[in-house]
Design a protein around this motif. Structure first.
Motif, PDB file in Angstrom:
ATOM      1  N   GLU A  85       0.829  -1.205   0.000  1.00  0.00           N
ATOM      2  CA  GLU A  85       0.000   0.000   0.000  1.00  0.00           C
ATOM      3  C   GLU A  85       0.862   1.253   0.000  1.00  0.00           C
ATOM      4  O   GLU A  85       0.562   2.217  -0.710  1.00  0.00           O
ATOM      5  N   MET A  86       1.925   1.251   0.796  1.00  0.00           N
ATOM      6  CA  MET A  86       2.816   2.404   0.856  1.00  0.00           C
ATOM      7  C   MET A  86       3.502   2.625  -0.495  1.00  0.00           C
ATOM      8  O   MET A  86       3.587   3.755  -0.984  1.00  0.00           O
ATOM      9  N   LEU A  87       3.968   1.550  -1.107  1.00  0.00           N
ATOM     10  CA  LEU A  87       4.615   1.649  -2.408  1.00  0.00           C
ATOM     11  C   LEU A  87       3.633   2.153  -3.450  1.00  0.00           C
ATOM     12  O   LEU A  87       3.968   3.027  -4.258  1.00  0.00           O
ATOM     13  N   ARG A  88       2.414   1.642  -3.421  1.00  0.00           N
ATOM     14  CA  ARG A  88       1.389   2.076  -4.359  1.00  0.00           C
ATOM     15  C   ARG A  88       1.139   3.575  -4.190  1.00  0.00           C
ATOM     16  O   ARG A  88       1.029   4.315  -5.180  1.00  0.00           O
ATOM     17  N   GLY A  89       1.073   4.030  -2.947  1.00  0.00           N
ATOM     18  CA  GLY A  89       0.877   5.457  -2.681  1.00  0.00           C
ATOM     19  C   GLY A  89       2.033   6.298  -3.189  1.00  0.00           C
ATOM     20  O   GLY A  89       1.828   7.372  -3.769  1.00  0.00           O
ATOM     21  N   LEU A  91       4.100   5.515  -5.649  1.00  0.00           N
ATOM     22  CA  LEU A  91       4.048   5.500  -7.114  1.00  0.00           C
ATOM     23  C   LEU A  91       2.961   6.429  -7.629  1.00  0.00           C
ATOM     24  O   LEU A  91       3.172   7.166  -8.605  1.00  0.00           O
ATOM     25  N   ASN A  92       1.804   6.403  -6.988  1.00  0.00           N
ATOM     26  CA  ASN A  92       0.724   7.290  -7.397  1.00  0.00           C
ATOM     27  C   ASN A  92       1.124   8.747  -7.236  1.00  0.00           C
ATOM     28  O   ASN A  92       0.859   9.583  -8.103  1.00  0.00           O
ATOM     29  N   ALA A  93       1.775   9.073  -6.121  1.00  0.00           N
ATOM     30  CA  ALA A  93       2.199  10.455  -5.874  1.00  0.00           C
ATOM     31  C   ALA A  93       3.235  10.873  -6.903  1.00  0.00           C
ATOM     32  O   ALA A  93       3.176  11.987  -7.443  1.00  0.00           O
ATOM     33  N   ALA A  94       4.189  10.008  -7.205  1.00  0.00           N
ATOM     34  CA  ALA A  94       5.227  10.326  -8.189  1.00  0.00           C
ATOM     35  C   ALA A  94       4.616  10.494  -9.577  1.00  0.00           C
ATOM     36  O   ALA A  94       4.998  11.401 -10.331  1.00  0.00           O
ATOM     37  N   PHE A  95       3.673   9.661  -9.923  1.00  0.00           N
ATOM     38  CA  PHE A  95       3.049   9.726 -11.237  1.00  0.00           C
ATOM     39  C   PHE A  95       2.238  11.012 -11.379  1.00  0.00           C
ATOM     40  O   PHE A  95       2.281  11.665 -12.404  1.00  0.00           O
ATOM     41  N   ARG A  96       1.532  11.410 -10.340  1.00  0.00           N
ATOM     42  CA  ARG A  96       0.730  12.622 -10.381  1.00  0.00           C
ATOM     43  C   ARG A  96       1.601  13.862 -10.541  1.00  0.00           C
ATOM     44  O   ARG A  96       1.208  14.839 -11.166  1.00  0.00           O
TER      45      ARG A  96
END
Length: 99
Positions: A85-89, A91-96
């Motif tokens: 979950e932390m990694l997904r978050g 990655l999502n933050a970096a992508f945004r």
């Protein structure tokens, strides 16, 4: 709240559904493997997820595992899920930030 998580079943019904004795179910509670709620009168109440968990615990016990080993496996599983979950978050933050 999902019907699977709502704690409404007494220990007798759970015993019938799982094939475990009420004593076994109480033992798994003592060993911190299952966490029923209590009614005002002190009656244990279980959910369908608790039933699934009890069946998983019983299967692992039949495989020869001890309660502390099952608890350790669950802790590791929860830690891995948290890491994902932390990694997904991240990655999502970096992508945004790039868009």
């Amino acid at each position: 709240m999902s019907y699977k998580t709502k704690k409404v079943m007494p220990i007798g019904i759970v015993s019938e559904l799982t094939g475990l004795s009420p004593r076994q179910i109480r033992y798994y509670e003592e060993r911190k493997l299952i966490f029923p709620e209590r009614s005002e009168g002190g009656t244990r109440k279980y959910s369908f997820l608790d039933v699934e968990r009890l069946m998983y615990i019983a299967e692992k016990m039949e495989d020869g595992l001890q309660t502390y080993e099952i608890r350790r496996m669950e802790k590791q599983k929860n830690q891995e899920e948290l890491r994902r979950e932390m990694l997904r978050g991240q990655l999502n933050a970096a992508f945004r930030q790039r868009t």
